[in-house]
Design a protein around this motif. Sequence first.
Motif, PDB file in Angstrom:
ATOM      1  N   ALA A 407      22.912  -9.096 -18.089  1.00 23.78           N
ATOM      2  CA  ALA A 407      22.807  -7.783 -18.009  1.00 23.78           C
ATOM      3  C   ALA A 407      21.626  -7.405 -16.857  1.00 23.78           C
ATOM      4  N   GLN A 409      20.422  -9.656 -14.420  1.00 26.23           N
ATOM      5  CA  GLN A 409      20.895 -10.115 -13.082  1.00 26.23           C
ATOM      6  C   GLN A 409      22.004  -9.005 -12.693  1.00 26.23           C
ATOM      7  N   THR A 461      30.142 -15.838 -10.348  1.00 21.62           N
ATOM      8  CA  THR A 461      30.366 -15.011  -9.292  1.00 21.62           C
ATOM      9  C   THR A 461      28.717 -14.989  -8.631  1.00 21.62           C
ATOM     10  N   LEU A 470      28.118 -17.959 -20.492  1.00 22.94           N
ATOM     11  CA  LEU A 470      29.171 -17.191 -21.423  1.00 22.94           C
ATOM     12  C   LEU A 470      29.730 -18.063 -22.218  1.00 22.94           C
ATOM     13  N   PHE A 497      29.179  -6.218 -23.938  1.00 14.65           N
ATOM     14  CA  PHE A 497      29.547  -7.624 -24.455  1.00 14.65           C
ATOM     15  C   PHE A 497      29.254  -7.319 -25.901  1.00 14.65           C
TER      16      PHE A 497
HETATM   17  P1  ADP Z   1      26.387 -17.654 -14.677  1.00 15.02           P
HETATM   18  O1  ADP Z   1      25.391 -16.348 -15.180  1.00 15.02           O
HETATM   19  O2  ADP Z   1      25.620 -18.943 -14.304  1.00 15.02           O
HETATM   20  O3  ADP Z   1      27.343 -16.976 -13.504  1.00 15.02           O
HETATM   21  P2  ADP Z   1      27.855 -16.843 -17.034  1.00 15.02           P
HETATM   22  O4  ADP Z   1      28.769 -17.491 -17.981  1.00 15.02           O
HETATM   23  O5  ADP Z   1      26.693 -16.435 -17.770  1.00 15.02           O
HETATM   24  O6  ADP Z   1      27.128 -17.873 -15.688  1.00 15.02           O
HETATM   25  O7  ADP Z   1      28.714 -15.564 -16.301  1.00 15.02           O
HETATM   26  C1  ADP Z   1      29.839 -15.863 -15.780  1.00 15.02           C
HETATM   27  C2  ADP Z   1      29.816 -14.614 -14.840  1.00 15.02           C
HETATM   28  O8  ADP Z   1      30.289 -13.426 -15.558  1.00 15.02           O
HETATM   29  C3  ADP Z   1      28.908 -14.064 -13.969  1.00 15.02           C
HETATM   30  O9  ADP Z   1      28.770 -14.822 -12.847  1.00 15.02           O
HETATM   31  C4  ADP Z   1      29.292 -12.807 -13.432  1.00 15.02           C
HETATM   32  O10 ADP Z   1      30.067 -12.251 -12.720  1.00 15.02           O
HETATM   33  C5  ADP Z   1      29.816 -12.467 -14.796  1.00 15.02           C
HETATM   34  N1  ADP Z   1      29.099 -11.395 -15.764  1.00 15.02           N
HETATM   35  C6  ADP Z   1      28.287 -11.922 -16.810  1.00 15.02           C
HETATM   36  N2  ADP Z   1      27.707 -10.906 -17.458  1.00 15.02           N
HETATM   37  C7  ADP Z   1      27.897  -9.808 -16.778  1.00 15.02           C
HETATM   38  C8  ADP Z   1      27.392  -8.318 -16.720  1.00 15.02           C
HETATM   39  N3  ADP Z   1      26.591  -8.018 -17.911  1.00 15.02           N
HETATM   40  N4  ADP Z   1      27.942  -7.634 -15.636  1.00 15.02           N
HETATM   41  C9  ADP Z   1      28.715  -8.161 -14.796  1.00 15.02           C
HETATM   42  N5  ADP Z   1      29.193  -9.354 -14.734  1.00 15.02           N
HETATM   43  C10 ADP Z   1      28.804 -10.320 -15.776  1.00 15.02           C
END
Ligand code: ADP
Length: 507
Positions: A407, A409, A461, A470, A497
């Motif tokens: 969140a 980030q 992303t 995740l 989430f």
């Molecule tokens: P990482 O943080 O290394 O990219 P994650 O599995 O934690 O890997 O997250 C995968 C992707 O999910 C992220 O790159 C982002 O695009 C999306 N994501 C996760 N949490 C959020 C959020 N709170 N808001 C928007 N996008 C999110």
Amino acid sequence: MTFSHWRRPLTWLLAWALVAGAGTGWLAHARLLALEDAFTVDARIVHRLLSQRAVQHDAVMAMLPLLQQPVEGHSSNAAMPLPRLPAAYPQIVEILRRLPGSTWPADWPQGLRTAADAAEARSLQSGHAELAQAELPAGKVWLVLAGRNTAHALQLDLQTTVPWDEWPMDAGTSPVRVHLQYQGQAFEVQAGRRLTYGWHYDFHKLLASHSQPFDVVLERDVSWSELPWAAMLAWAAASAAALAVLRALLRQRVAARRAEELLRLGQVSRLNQLGELAAGMAHELNQPLTALLASTQAAQRLLGKDGSDEEPDLDTARHAMDQAVAQARRASAVVGRLRRVVERPDLSGQVQTLALAAAVHDALHLLEPELRRRGITVQLDAPADLPAVRAEPVALQQIIHNLVMNALQAMDQPESGQRRLWLTLSLMRPPSTRVLLSVRDTGPGVTPEARAHLFTPFYTTRPDGLGLGLSLSESLAQAMGGDLSLAPPGDGPGAEFHLQLPLAQQP
Ligand code: ADP
């Protein structure tokens, strides 16, 4: 309940007020006790000095009948004056002797003469001097002693009676008030100082003389300005400094612990991400290895059946192929084993009963500097009566940490406006066997195409993302009998989430 930063400074302020209040109160109390002690000592001395004087007056009177010879040249039938004793007893203003048949002087007021006769009658009974008249405001006192045929009267001046050379106080500056009191009259020995506020001490005791039954009264008013302000202020300042040092030390310790905890969490997270990585690799490797095994076995079969002119070195070929098969099988077995180990962490043995709100608090505490640095407002809503859940503490901490970090980030993006993070705890709708933790931010949210891949390993992303956070969190949640999901898009901005965890006691 709002996650606030002001409660701790208030607690410190309260602690300081307590310590400073107790210390200054004790100092003030000690000073008041000392002042009261000094007052009591002075009062006793004053009472003793004045009593000594009164006893001396009695002694002088007892001695007068011994001076028998009449005074020469006195021929009236009134009482005659005797010589005074100015050197030894300046306070004795006048001494009179009344011989048998004579009266008290005619120039005396009638009241004094009547009082002197009455005192003489009492003295005849008691055998020692009696008080005839006391005009305390004027400082005048008459004593009378009756003998068998003569009587003596003596006038005292109270002002001169006070032995100033032995006096325990400086009469001009002392705040102590000293009076002699008798039947509603008072003679002021020392004016002192009168206050209507502050503290008050007093002392009352009769003079140790039958003929002068005056009450010695001392009073002392203590003003606020007599408290030890310098010491009290010094104490307050010193306790503030000591508490500030203590607070700094505690803060340092909390910061060190937080850094340690973050490091540990980072290590656990890296280890788990490695496990996830291995699972991905295992998945990728297993298929080609299986294909390799299949084709090598086919080649081995072909070699064995091929009847060409030149005899192939069948033995060597078979041997080599045997080797290849053995290696391939071994690789496949290793990968299979690795995959079985890392595919799903088994947390069933380590789960315990715990309060989800406390775990959220811990995670927020750990990330407090991050939240502050990014200027993010956090709102934590947790009903007080939320039942406990079953979870593995480290895994749970890791999931919450991942969700909050994601969140943060997401809100780092320049287009996200006001930065807010909501953490809401609630019991899920009936049959209510799970508790729900919702984590919502004001970031850009998740695009429809990203929705499908969010929990797939290596989907990211972010330029420096691994894409494992995740998927790992989902594995951990499921291993504890819970679940992790992305909530359907709502009205507000950002992503939400949902982490579900089973209740410790199923209804
Ligand atoms: P990482 O943080 O290394 O990219 P994650 O599995 O934690 O890997 O997250 C995968 C992707 O999910 C992220 O790159 C982002 O695009 C999306 N994501 C996760 N949490 C959020 C959020 N709170 N808001 C928007 N996008 C999110």
